[in-house]
Scaffold this active site. Sequence first.
Site, mmCIF file in Angstrom:
data_model
loop_
_atom_site.group_PDB
_atom_site.id
_atom_site.type_symbol
_atom_site.label_atom_id
_atom_site.label_comp_id
_atom_site.label_asym_id
_atom_site.label_seq_id
_atom_site.Cartn_x
_atom_site.Cartn_y
_atom_site.Cartn_z
ATOM 1 N N ASP A 18 50.376 5.588 -32.743
ATOM 2 C CA ASP A 18 50.990 6.898 -32.986
ATOM 3 C C ASP A 18 49.969 8.028 -32.807
ATOM 4 O O ASP A 18 48.750 7.781 -32.756
ATOM 5 C CB ASP A 18 51.560 6.915 -34.419
ATOM 6 C CG ASP A 18 52.771 7.833 -34.581
ATOM 7 O OD1 ASP A 18 52.944 8.744 -33.752
ATOM 8 O OD2 ASP A 18 53.513 7.633 -35.541
ATOM 9 N N ASP A 69 61.997 10.310 -33.031
ATOM 10 C CA ASP A 69 62.230 9.989 -34.443
ATOM 11 C C ASP A 69 63.686 10.216 -34.822
ATOM 12 O O ASP A 69 64.094 9.879 -35.927
ATOM 13 C CB ASP A 69 61.338 10.864 -35.341
ATOM 14 C CG ASP A 69 59.932 10.296 -35.449
ATOM 15 O OD1 ASP A 69 59.713 9.148 -35.019
ATOM 16 O OD2 ASP A 69 59.051 11.005 -35.963
#
Length: 692
Positions: free
Chosen positions: A454, A515
Amino acid sequence: MTLVELSADLTTVALHTAATTYAIRIDRALGTVRPIHWGPRLTADAAATVPAWSAPRADSWEGLLDGAEDYPVDGGPRFGVPALAAEFPDGTAGLELTFVKQRSTDGEFVVVLADSHQPLTVELHYRVRADTDVIERWTVLRHTGESGTIVLHRHDSAAWCLPMRDDFRISHVTGAWSAEGRLHRDALPVADTVLASRRGVTGHHANPWVMIDDGAAGEEHGEVWSAALAFSGSWRITATRTGTGRCAILGGAGRDGVPARLEPGAELVTPVFAGLYSAGGFGSASRAWHDYQRRHVLPHPGELRPVLYNSWEATTFDVTEDGQLALAKAAAALGVELFVVDDGWFGARTSDRAGLGDWAPNPARFPHGLRPLADEVHRLGMAFGLWVEPEMTNPDSDLYRAHPEWVLHVPRHRRTELRNQLALDFSRPDVQQWAFGWLDALVRQTGLDFLKWDFNRPFTEARGTAWTGHALGTYAVLDRLRAAHPGLRIESCASGGGRVDLGILARTDQVWVSDNTDAVDRLGIQDGYSQVYAPATMVAWVTDSPNPLTRREVPLRFRFHVAMAGVLGLGGDLAAWRPDELDEAAALIAVYRDIRPVVQHGALFRLRPPETGTPAVQYVHEDRVAVFAWRVGADFAPALGRLPLHGLDPAANYRDDDSGQVHPGAVLTGPGLALRLPEGSYASQLIRLRRI
Ligand code: GLA
């Protein structure tokens, strides 16, 4: 046919791809490369009869060369955006290039130019292949002097010049966190249209590709020219349309106002700026990009991506060994193949305020480390993965307390914190060494099969070279880690889809696209993603309903059908799912595992776009076909009666795997496939066909 062909009169070089030709002429007098043709197949001798473009009047103010050079430099009668702008040790700027030599080997063609007065050589590289229409171009800039620094104010990879058309239109995506991949298709103004990232990372707000057409192309017809940059740091693409009717696309790494510096003997190799001509509309351009990624970009293109479970939405930071074990057992029972523990397993990371950078398992949460959990996950028959964010640190971390000098920072400036974190400077060799060290040990000691890598904040207060050097440092760590662990698979994530480009895809296997896991929003996000990036890289999770972000309630089947159109994952709190939901999930995962080769390795046809309210996509792979059709709202949606399919043999018959019904190919491609969507809103259907 040879890939690189020289005309009999030696004036023109034709670079042949699978079905197209890019032809150039080296103008020795001007020390430049003139584009001649970018379109359907043409022999070098035919291309030699095409005159190079020139301005309406040789003495005009228009600039003889604007929009008509493969690598426009700053200097001479040029008034457009330069691909290269340099300042030399003697304080002068502007280039006067001369031709030095050309060479060609195995589909690679190189033109070497040098400045007449300054110690700088410019090598233009072209690579064509017989199995793709994508052409790779990049440039090598070399300081050949003994002293002084050459400052490169602009150092693009290439300029792609289009043939003249009466009109031009530009397609590209914009976005934001949880709203990635919004497709725009607008008239290209007579101006310089700049798409860029000044964030040190690819970004959600834009993505480094463009498609240009003459305004008449559609999903399955018309000419489309596109270009995509293989870089994950700050970048810039400029689509120039001149008043004289030219259109060119320039692209490269870097950020305005941050020059690169070339020391004596040093060279700068730009990233690849790849170009593609397609005669069959936006859909065929997308399929060609996908195919190129499978053949020449992705590290493990032949592998089927596993069905994964990720714990993030179920637990957020509330990670415990028992909780993860319970989720793992539930996931395994459904047919999940890869179990991934997300954020919260390490250091003092019980919220996003602390612990980033301290990559040892949290002893209160994992008293015996991660190995027992990893072993149990393996025993359940699944691969084991972990979330990491190696390029970042929380100020409240042991790492930051030990190495405050490792973060991106300008002396005296405020250290801007975003998501309570600071970015480490991966252009530093000591930071790269540290990152490789703990990642290598973590993979080895835990028996890790997978990393979700990430990157959760853009840069601020970076020193000049870090805007591009950080990305190169990240590449170096990824490359070294993958070489040390050939079995390791990696997912690229940056707060969702903030780092997807051809550069990161050469080093990772798949992408966490957003997301936002709301299935309806996801239809648009996936449509934008698929314009250039392959479905085999597009990870999509089925999560809980109502959706934690949007609160929308969507039936499980619709959520599955959306996620099954890419790399299927689960991200919900399985402990809260009802028994009938778990049964339905297991059945749909089994269907996905059956149809997965078609979705992940097949050719994608976008049959109907999301804005219709009744989108549909189709995948064709060998003798199998998968069609997904959705109806979002029953109210205003147009009736979805029959869906004409693409890429099938009209002379063949196709059997429906579920109903057994046999459809003539000519019916499927002509009148179309009859759909049987359930009544009401959020209806969806998957049809599996097999050629018989
Ligand atoms: C980012 C990712 C999410 C999740 C969180 C964890 O936002 O995109 O999927 O991993 O970080 O903090």
